[in-house]
Enzyme design. Structure first.
Site, PDB file in Angstrom:
ATOM      1  N   HIS A 127      -1.871   8.378  -7.411  1.00  0.00           N
ATOM      2  CA  HIS A 127      -2.448   8.780  -8.698  1.00  0.00           C
ATOM      3  C   HIS A 127      -3.608   9.757  -8.526  1.00  0.00           C
ATOM      4  CE1 HIS A 127      -0.443   5.994 -11.725  1.00  0.00           C
ATOM      5  NE2 HIS A 127       0.122   5.707 -10.563  1.00  0.00           N
ATOM      6  N   ASP A 165      -8.599  14.382  -3.920  1.00  0.00           N
ATOM      7  CA  ASP A 165     -10.014  14.759  -3.875  1.00  0.00           C
ATOM      8  C   ASP A 165     -10.945  13.676  -4.402  1.00  0.00           C
ATOM      9  OD1 ASP A 165      -9.248  14.810  -6.503  1.00  0.00           O
ATOM     10  OD2 ASP A 165     -10.024  16.815  -6.943  1.00  0.00           O
ATOM     11  N   HIS A 219       7.553   1.315  -3.462  1.00  0.00           N
ATOM     12  CA  HIS A 219       7.922   0.277  -4.424  1.00  0.00           C
ATOM     13  C   HIS A 219       8.503  -0.973  -3.759  1.00  0.00           C
ATOM     14  CE1 HIS A 219       7.956   2.958  -8.286  1.00  0.00           C
ATOM     15  NE2 HIS A 219       6.802   2.966  -7.652  1.00  0.00           N
ATOM     16  N   ASP A 263      10.745  -5.557  -6.014  1.00  0.00           N
ATOM     17  CA  ASP A 263      11.833  -6.102  -5.193  1.00  0.00           C
ATOM     18  C   ASP A 263      11.494  -7.547  -4.856  1.00  0.00           C
ATOM     19  OD1 ASP A 263      10.196  -6.175  -2.918  1.00  0.00           O
ATOM     20  OD2 ASP A 263      11.435  -4.840  -1.707  1.00  0.00           O
ATOM     21  N   THR A 274      10.776  -8.960  -2.107  1.00  0.00           N
ATOM     22  CA  THR A 274       9.886  -9.173  -0.954  1.00  0.00           C
ATOM     23  C   THR A 274       8.662  -8.263  -1.057  1.00  0.00           C
ATOM     24  OG1 THR A 274      11.198  -7.528   0.243  1.00  0.00           O
ATOM     25  CG2 THR A 274      11.751  -9.840   0.636  1.00  0.00           C
ATOM     26  N   VAL A 281       6.530  -7.413   2.042  1.00  0.00           N
ATOM     27  CA  VAL A 281       7.229  -6.887   3.217  1.00  0.00           C
ATOM     28  C   VAL A 281       7.712  -5.468   2.918  1.00  0.00           C
ATOM     29  CG1 VAL A 281       9.070  -7.283   4.892  1.00  0.00           C
ATOM     30  CG2 VAL A 281       8.030  -9.232   3.711  1.00  0.00           C
TER      31      VAL A 281
HETATM   32 CA    CA Z   1       9.863  -5.394  -0.076  1.00  0.00          CA
HETATM   33 CA    CA Z   2      -7.367  13.911  -7.812  1.00  0.00          CA
END
Ligand code: CA
Ligand code: CA
Length: 384
Positions: free
Chosen positions: A83, A104, A211, A229, A231, A234
């Site tokens: 982000h 930054d 993800h 997911d 897990t 992991v």
């Molecule tokens: Ca996983």
């Molecule tokens: Ca930035």
């Protein structure tokens, strides 16, 4: 005439001093360059030493990652790297506008503005938590965000060991709005935005390995902490299998969530963008390629994160402090499994070039702490 044996001994005696000399010459300069940091640790540059102290602080039992956990704060820290960095647009710059400074620290320095942007909703907690650590160690926000993301994901079993370059300025301007892709965006919109920032369609998939260690909080507030997911602690390839399973039910109160699709497992959340990228002809083959090759997934994630972490930065002015990033524990398996209760018939095979591989089904329904035994099918517990 000397015997062959004596010639050999003579050669050997000559070679040993030469080898010793070569070793000395080679070892000399690099050995003297390493700086000694706290607790006897060494770094390639003395400017990296501060990051060992930051590491100790964020990994402490009362630190950001509560004793080195791959929990919610590690997930959110990895998310924050994206982000902050993706606030970077050559297209805006070409129109004569400010295109954002990329990785930054602007999301922390200008949190009063950037955290009001829709796609940054819900990131206040992690930004404020991290800010106190960055200020305590007098490091730049841009550096801290990338460092925390790298350390956080190193806490996940099977995780990558991300490059970490230090030395970003602490001066930044507010990033323009609408540069962070939304989980409700079309594949066209996501690929266009990411292409503007310099990423191919395959690299978008590579980034989404993140993800595998993620949970949603604000997309559906009836099921806070539902992972993407089965897990979430992991860094495995389960995410890439489970997103290809037919969605069967909404995990929360019907379809009340934002950018929410039916998911295949009780308690698991599926984002619209993940569902569509898994099935789009431009991204489906890269997606499928990770299902049986977690090591490939990790190496591609490391490569794409090295690119993300220096968006908008001149990396030639930064110092490589990657030594400080911990080595993650190895993954239990290089190959993903079908969750218990699912078969290959439940997979939406979407890569036209390669058949979907045969996977074994998970028979235990309880191979990690996050799998619960609730009836015949797999269900997934929320991340706390
Ligand atoms: Ca996983
Ligand atoms: Ca930035």
């Amino acid at each position: 005439m000397p015997s062959w044996a004596s010639v050999f001994i003579m050669l050997f005696k000559t070679l040993i001093p030469l080898l010793t000399l070569a070793l000395t010459v080679h070892a000399g300069p690099s050995a003297s360059k390493r700086a000694t940091c706290s607790n006897g640790r060494t770094a390639s540059d003395s400017k990296c030493c501060v990051w060992y102290d930051v590491l100790d602080d964020i990994q402490a039992s009362d630190g950001l990652f509560q004793g080195g956990q791959c929990g919610e704060d590690a997930h959110q820290s990895l998310r924050l790297t994206f982000h902050d960095a993706i606030g970077f647009s050559p297209a805006l710059t070409s129109q004569g506008k400010f295109g954002g400074g990329g990785a930054d620290g602007s999301i922390m320095a200008h949190s009063d503005v950037e955290l009001t942007y829709g796609e940054n909703f819900g990131m206040d907690d992690i930004v404020e938590l991290q800010r106190s650590f960055a200020l305590r160690h007098n490091v730049s926000f841009g550096d801290f965000i990338q460092f925390a993301g790298a350390v956080g994901v190193s806490n996940c079993a099977g995780g990558p060991r991300l490059q970490f370059l230090a030395g970003r300025s602490n001066d930044s301007q507010v990033s323009p709005d609408n540069l962070v892709p939304s989980p409700a965006d079309t594949v066209d919109a996501i690929l266009d935005r990411m292409s503007d920032a310099g990423f191919s369609a395959a690299e978008v998939v590579d980034l989404l390995a993140s993800h595998s260690v993620a949970a949603q909080e604000h997309l559906d507030t009836t099921i806070v902490g539902s992972p993407l997911d089965s897990t979430p602690s992991v860094f495995d390839a389960q995410f890439f299998v489970e997103t290809l399973l037919n969605g069967t039910a909404f995990p929360g109160d019907s379809s009340s969530g934002f950018a929410e699709e039916k998911s295949p497992l009780v308690g698991e959340f599926r984002m619209t963008s993940d569902a569509e990228l898994a099935r789009d002809s431009r991204t489906a083959c890269e997606w499928q390629s990770f299902v049986t090759d977690q090591a490939l997934m990790v190496s591609k994630f490391e490569a794409v994160m090295a690119k993300l972490a220096v968006l908008g930065q001149d990396s030639s002015t930064l110092i490589d402090c990657s030594d400080v990033i911990p080595k993650p524990k190895a993954a239990a398996s290089n190959v993903a499994k079908l969750p218990a209760g699912k078969t290959l018939a439940d997979i939406d095979a979407s890569c036209a070039e390669t058949p979907f591989p045969t996977l074994s089904a998970d028979s235990e329904q309880g191979n990690t702490d996050y799998w619960l035994l609730l009836g015949p099918a797999t269900s997934v517990a929320p991340v706390r």
